[in-house]
Scaffold this motif. Structure first.
Motif, PDB file in Angstrom:
ATOM      1  N   LEU A  99      52.010  17.968  26.935  1.00 24.54           N
ATOM      2  CA  LEU A  99      52.358  17.158  28.101  1.00 24.54           C
ATOM      3  C   LEU A  99      51.389  17.359  29.258  1.00 24.54           C
ATOM      4  CD1 LEU A  99      56.201  17.876  28.125  1.00 24.54           C
ATOM      5  CD2 LEU A  99      55.031  15.896  27.136  1.00 24.54           C
ATOM      6  N   GLY A 100      50.754  18.528  29.308  1.00 25.62           N
ATOM      7  CA  GLY A 100      49.884  18.861  30.427  1.00 25.62           C
ATOM      8  C   GLY A 100      50.130  20.292  30.857  1.00 25.62           C
ATOM      9  N   LYS A 101      49.504  20.681  31.957  1.00 25.03           N
ATOM     10  CA  LYS A 101      49.634  22.061  32.414  1.00 25.03           C
ATOM     11  C   LYS A 101      49.951  22.121  33.901  1.00 25.03           C
ATOM     12  CE  LYS A 101      44.771  22.907  33.630  1.00 25.03           C
ATOM     13  NZ  LYS A 101      43.569  23.728  33.376  1.00 25.03           N
ATOM     14  N   TRP A 102      50.554  23.248  34.283  1.00 23.31           N
ATOM     15  CA  TRP A 102      50.778  23.590  35.686  1.00 23.31           C
ATOM     16  C   TRP A 102      50.030  24.881  35.959  1.00 23.31           C
ATOM     17  CZ3 TRP A 102      53.945  27.790  37.658  1.00 23.31           C
ATOM     18  CH2 TRP A 102      54.069  27.787  39.058  1.00 23.31           C
ATOM     19  N   ILE A 103      49.292  24.938  37.065  1.00 18.77           N
ATOM     20  CA  ILE A 103      48.552  26.148  37.406  1.00 18.77           C
ATOM     21  C   ILE A 103      49.383  26.969  38.385  1.00 18.77           C
ATOM     22  CG2 ILE A 103      46.420  27.107  38.338  1.00 18.77           C
ATOM     23  CD1 ILE A 103      45.006  24.524  37.594  1.00 18.77           C
ATOM     24  N   THR A 110      61.858  19.958  20.208  1.00 17.44           N
ATOM     25  CA  THR A 110      61.360  21.291  20.548  1.00 17.44           C
ATOM     26  C   THR A 110      60.566  21.219  21.849  1.00 17.44           C
ATOM     27  OG1 THR A 110      59.345  20.970  19.231  1.00 17.44           O
ATOM     28  CG2 THR A 110      61.227  22.007  18.147  1.00 17.44           C
ATOM     29  N   PHE A 111      60.901  22.117  22.763  1.00 22.60           N
ATOM     30  CA  PHE A 111      60.196  22.225  24.044  1.00 22.60           C
ATOM     31  C   PHE A 111      59.529  23.592  24.097  1.00 22.60           C
ATOM     32  CE2 PHE A 111      60.549  23.817  28.523  1.00 22.60           C
ATOM     33  CZ  PHE A 111      59.507  23.060  29.043  1.00 22.60           C
ATOM     34  N   LYS A 112      58.222  23.616  24.344  1.00 26.10           N
ATOM     35  CA  LYS A 112      57.487  24.878  24.376  1.00 26.10           C
ATOM     36  C   LYS A 112      56.873  25.138  25.749  1.00 26.10           C
ATOM     37  CE  LYS A 112      56.135  25.207  19.484  1.00 26.10           C
ATOM     38  NZ  LYS A 112      54.985  25.361  18.549  1.00 26.10           N
ATOM     39  N   ILE A 113      56.893  26.418  26.128  1.00 25.76           N
ATOM     40  CA  ILE A 113      56.163  26.914  27.293  1.00 25.76           C
ATOM     41  C   ILE A 113      55.060  27.803  26.739  1.00 25.76           C
ATOM     42  CG2 ILE A 113      56.286  28.277  29.409  1.00 25.76           C
ATOM     43  CD1 ILE A 113      59.250  27.525  29.587  1.00 25.76           C
ATOM     44  N   ILE A 114      53.815  27.489  27.096  1.00 29.13           N
ATOM     45  CA  ILE A 114      52.666  28.102  26.421  1.00 29.13           C
ATOM     46  C   ILE A 114      51.711  28.730  27.437  1.00 29.13           C
ATOM     47  CG2 ILE A 114      50.760  27.668  24.814  1.00 29.13           C
ATOM     48  CD1 ILE A 114      52.344  24.969  24.148  1.00 29.13           C
ATOM     49  N   SER A 115      51.288  29.951  27.129  1.00 26.93           N
ATOM     50  CA  SER A 115      50.265  30.631  27.933  1.00 26.93           C
ATOM     51  C   SER A 115      49.124  31.029  26.996  1.00 26.93           C
ATOM     52  CB  SER A 115      50.847  31.874  28.611  1.00 26.93           C
ATOM     53  OG  SER A 115      49.832  32.580  29.310  1.00 26.93           O
ATOM     54  N   PRO A 116      48.137  30.150  26.818  1.00 30.18           N
ATOM     55  CA  PRO A 116      47.083  30.408  25.825  1.00 30.18           C
ATOM     56  C   PRO A 116      46.034  31.403  26.320  1.00 30.18           C
ATOM     57  CG  PRO A 116      46.672  28.331  26.941  1.00 30.18           C
ATOM     58  CD  PRO A 116      47.982  28.852  27.480  1.00 30.18           C
ATOM     59  N   ARG A 117      45.365  32.031  25.369  1.00 28.91           N
ATOM     60  CA  ARG A 117      44.236  32.905  25.714  1.00 28.91           C
ATOM     61  C   ARG A 117      43.013  32.080  26.104  1.00 28.91           C
ATOM     62  NH1 ARG A 117      44.449  38.302  24.105  1.00 28.91           N
ATOM     63  NH2 ARG A 117      46.234  38.878  22.803  1.00 28.91           N
ATOM     64  N   GLU A 118      42.797  30.998  25.349  1.00 29.07           N
ATOM     65  CA  GLU A 118      41.600  30.183  25.545  1.00 29.07           C
ATOM     66  C   GLU A 118      41.882  29.090  26.570  1.00 29.07           C
ATOM     67  OE1 GLU A 118      38.813  31.152  24.200  1.00 29.07           O
ATOM     68  OE2 GLU A 118      39.882  32.760  23.158  1.00 29.07           O
ATOM     69  N   THR A 119      41.722  29.424  27.835  1.00 31.21           N
ATOM     70  CA  THR A 119      41.900  28.473  28.926  1.00 31.21           C
ATOM     71  C   THR A 119      41.178  29.017  30.146  1.00 31.21           C
ATOM     72  OG1 THR A 119      43.554  27.192  30.167  1.00 31.21           O
ATOM     73  CG2 THR A 119      44.061  29.521  29.745  1.00 31.21           C
ATOM     74  N   ASP A 120      41.028  28.208  31.167  1.00 27.25           N
ATOM     75  CA  ASP A 120      40.296  28.652  32.360  1.00 27.25           C
ATOM     76  C   ASP A 120      40.977  29.822  33.055  1.00 27.25           C
ATOM     77  OD1 ASP A 120      38.418  26.671  31.950  1.00 27.25           O
ATOM     78  OD2 ASP A 120      39.393  25.233  33.292  1.00 27.25           O
ATOM     79  N   ASN A 121      42.319  29.783  33.079  1.00 29.60           N
ATOM     80  CA  ASN A 121      43.082  30.824  33.781  1.00 29.60           C
ATOM     81  C   ASN A 121      44.162  31.390  32.856  1.00 29.60           C
ATOM     82  OD1 ASN A 121      41.882  30.294  36.550  1.00 29.60           O
ATOM     83  ND2 ASN A 121      42.811  28.296  36.147  1.00 29.60           N
ATOM     84  N   PRO A 122      43.797  32.335  31.987  1.00 27.89           N
ATOM     85  CA  PRO A 122      44.783  32.912  31.058  1.00 27.89           C
ATOM     86  C   PRO A 122      45.615  33.992  31.752  1.00 27.89           C
ATOM     87  CG  PRO A 122      42.626  33.859  30.648  1.00 27.89           C
ATOM     88  CD  PRO A 122      42.443  32.878  31.769  1.00 27.89           C
ATOM     89  N   GLY A 123      46.608  33.560  32.531  1.00 27.81           N
ATOM     90  CA  GLY A 123      47.322  34.502  33.395  1.00 27.81           C
ATOM     91  C   GLY A 123      48.761  34.778  33.046  1.00 27.81           C
ATOM     92  N   GLY A 124      49.218  34.375  31.850  1.00 23.34           N
ATOM     93  CA  GLY A 124      50.573  34.698  31.434  1.00 23.34           C
ATOM     94  C   GLY A 124      51.642  33.913  32.173  1.00 23.34           C
ATOM     95  N   VAL A 125      52.904  34.233  31.858  1.00 22.27           N
ATOM     96  CA  VAL A 125      54.017  33.495  32.464  1.00 22.27           C
ATOM     97  C   VAL A 125      55.258  34.374  32.575  1.00 22.27           C
ATOM     98  CG1 VAL A 125      54.738  32.555  30.210  1.00 22.27           C
ATOM     99  CG2 VAL A 125      55.426  31.390  32.315  1.00 22.27           C
ATOM    100  N   LEU A 128      45.864  33.299  39.193  1.00 21.32           N
ATOM    101  CA  LEU A 128      46.069  31.973  38.609  1.00 21.32           C
ATOM    102  C   LEU A 128      46.427  32.056  37.127  1.00 21.32           C
ATOM    103  CD1 LEU A 128      43.105  29.949  40.185  1.00 21.32           C
ATOM    104  CD2 LEU A 128      45.454  30.152  41.012  1.00 21.32           C
ATOM    105  N   SER A 129      47.271  31.127  36.703  1.00 21.30           N
ATOM    106  CA  SER A 129      47.630  31.052  35.288  1.00 21.30           C
ATOM    107  C   SER A 129      47.848  29.603  34.883  1.00 21.30           C
ATOM    108  CB  SER A 129      48.900  31.855  35.003  1.00 21.30           C
ATOM    109  OG  SER A 129      49.234  31.776  33.626  1.00 21.30           O
ATOM    110  N   ASP A 130      47.192  29.193  33.797  1.00 22.47           N
ATOM    111  CA  ASP A 130      47.398  27.858  33.234  1.00 22.47           C
ATOM    112  C   ASP A 130      48.597  27.910  32.290  1.00 22.47           C
ATOM    113  OD1 ASP A 130      45.121  27.093  34.571  1.00 22.47           O
ATOM    114  OD2 ASP A 130      43.818  27.241  32.813  1.00 22.47           O
ATOM    115  N   ILE A 131      49.669  27.242  32.667  1.00 22.59           N
ATOM    116  CA  ILE A 131      50.886  27.224  31.859  1.00 22.59           C
ATOM    117  C   ILE A 131      51.070  25.808  31.315  1.00 22.59           C
ATOM    118  CG2 ILE A 131      53.378  27.628  31.838  1.00 22.59           C
ATOM    119  CD1 ILE A 131      52.932  29.534  34.238  1.00 22.59           C
ATOM    120  N   TYR A 132      51.081  25.693  29.993  1.00 24.28           N
ATOM    121  CA  TYR A 132      51.149  24.393  29.324  1.00 24.28           C
ATOM    122  C   TYR A 132      52.566  24.129  28.808  1.00 24.28           C
ATOM    123  CZ  TYR A 132      46.023  24.279  29.280  1.00 24.28           C
ATOM    124  OH  TYR A 132      44.692  24.260  29.645  1.00 24.28           O
ATOM    125  N   PHE A 133      52.861  22.847  28.603  1.00 26.11           N
ATOM    126  CA  PHE A 133      54.166  22.434  28.094  1.00 26.11           C
ATOM    127  C   PHE A 133      53.971  21.405  26.983  1.00 26.11           C
ATOM    128  CE2 PHE A 133      54.276  23.186  32.671  1.00 26.11           C
ATOM    129  CZ  PHE A 133      55.174  24.237  32.750  1.00 26.11           C
TER     130      PHE A 133
END
Length: 303
Positions: free
Chosen positions: A204-208, A267-282, A192-197
C-alpha cells in the motif's frame, strides 16, 4: 507528545480550559519546569486562590496534573503540563442515509503470523512476555493480551475477518488506524524508520516514523514501563481513488484492487524491512500503552 483532539462537543472541557488568558499564561509558565501554586501566583501576580481555581479547570481538561509533594514546610502542590503537542481534527460527518460505516477493532496481540529479528519483544500492561530480543516469545499464549509489540526487522500479520467484507461491491473505503513509532536501540526521538503496509500481499505504501519516543510518559503507558512510551496515530485509508496515509496520497492502489472477499479473511501486514532507506524498526501500541488506548481499528465505509 502528540495527541489527537477531535473538534466536537465531547471535548468542550479541553477547549474551555484554553479560553482564558490567565490559564494560557499558567501553561506557558509550566512548560519549562514544574511549579507550585505559590510560585505561579507570584509570577502572574495573582492570589493563590485564583491560581488554584484555574489549575482545577486545567486538571479537569487533562492538560495539567498536580501532585502533593513533601516540602520543608509541609506539603506543597506541584503542577506540570501533561502533554505538549496536540493535533486538532475537524471531522466531516457522514450522511448515514447515503453511506454505512462498519467498525472492528483488533488487539495488537492477535497477530496470525510473524517473522521478526533484532531488538524485539512484547508486553502486557502488567509484565513483559518472556524476555526481550527473543522472537520465540511471539508464540507465547499471553501474546493475545499484549499492549505493546516491537521489532527491529521483519513483519507481523493480522487477519481481517471475512464477515466484514459482505457486499464488497458497495465498499467505497477501508481505513486502518494504529499507533506506531520507530524501534531504536534504547530511546532516540530522531530515528527515522520506513514502515510499510500491505493487504493481501499488495503493498500500500510506507509511513516514515520520525523517532522512538520515550522522553515523556505515554498517556496510558503503565508507570512501571521503562522503554518506548508512545507513538503517532497512523491512518491508512484505501479508497476508490488511491491509498492515503494520514491524508497524504502514497500510492495508486484502490479499494477494488485489494481482492476483498466475504469468503476469505484478508491479511494486513506491518513491515519493517532491512533493505530500505531508513531501516528503523517499529513499535506497535495497543490498549494500555501509548497515547490513544486502542488496538488496530478497521473502518469500512459502504455506499
Amino acid at each position: 507528545m502528540d495527541v489527537e483532539i477531535k473538534v466536537n462537543s465531547d471535548n468542550v472541557l479541553f477547549f474551555n480550559a484554553l479560553a482564558s488568558e490567565t490559564r494560557l499564561k499558567i501553561i506557558e509558565n509550566l512548560l519549562p519546569e514544574h511549579k507550585n501554586i505559590k510560585e505561579l501566583a507570584h509570577e502572574l501576580q495573582l492570589s493563590s486562590t485564583i491560581i488554584a481555581k484555574h489549575i482545577e479547570i486545567l486538571e479537569q481538561a487533562n492538560i495539567v496534573k498536580c501532585e502533593n509533594i513533601k516540602a520543608n514546610r509541609g506539603i506543597q502542590k506541584v503542577c506540570r503540563v501533561i502533554l505538549t503537542d496536540y493535533h486538532l481534527v475537524f471531522e466531516q460527518k457522514i450522511n448515514n442515509s447515503l453511506q454505512q460505516l462498519q467498525q472492528f477493532e483488533l488487539s495488537i496481540g492477535h497477530f496470525s503470523a510473524y517473522n521478526v529479528s533484532g531488538t524485539c519483544g512484547l508486553s502486557t500492561v502488567n509484565s513483559l512476555i518472556g524476555v526481550c530480543d527473543d522472537p520465540r516469545y511471539f508464540s507465547h499464549p499471553e501474546r493475545y493480551d499484549a499492549g505493546i509489540v516491537w521489532f527491529a526487522h521483519g513483519e507481523i500479520e493480522y487477519k481481517l475477518p471475512s464477515f466484514m467484507f459482505e457486499n464488497t461491491n458497495k465498499i467505497s473505503e477501508l481505513e486502518i488506524s494504529v499507533e506506531l513509532c520507530s524501534e531504536a536501540p534504547g530511546i532516540n526521538e530522531n530515528f527515522l524508520s520506513d514502515i510499510y503496509f500491505s493487504i493481501n500481499g499488495l503493498s500500500l505504501g510506507k509511513w516514515i516514523s520520525p523517532g522512538d519516543f520515550g522522553k515523556l510518559k505515554g498517556t496510558y503507558t503503565p508507570k512501571w514501563w521503562y522503554l518506548t512510551e508512545y507513538g503517532k496515530l497512523v491512518k491508512i485509508k484505501i479508497t476508490t481513488s488511491g491509498t492515503y496515509i494520514n491524508d497524504e496520497l502514497v500510492s495508486n492502489v484502490t479499494i477494488g484492487e485489494l481482492g476483498l472477499s466475504q469468503n476469505s479473511d484478508a491479511t494486513f501486514k506491518i513491515i519493517s524491512p532491512r533493505e530500505t532507506d531508513n531501516p528503523g524498526g517499529v513499535n506497535i501500541f495497543g490498549k494500555g500503552f501509548g497515547n490513544y488506548d486502542q488496538g488496530i481499528i478497521v473502518n469500512i465505509l459502504r455506499k
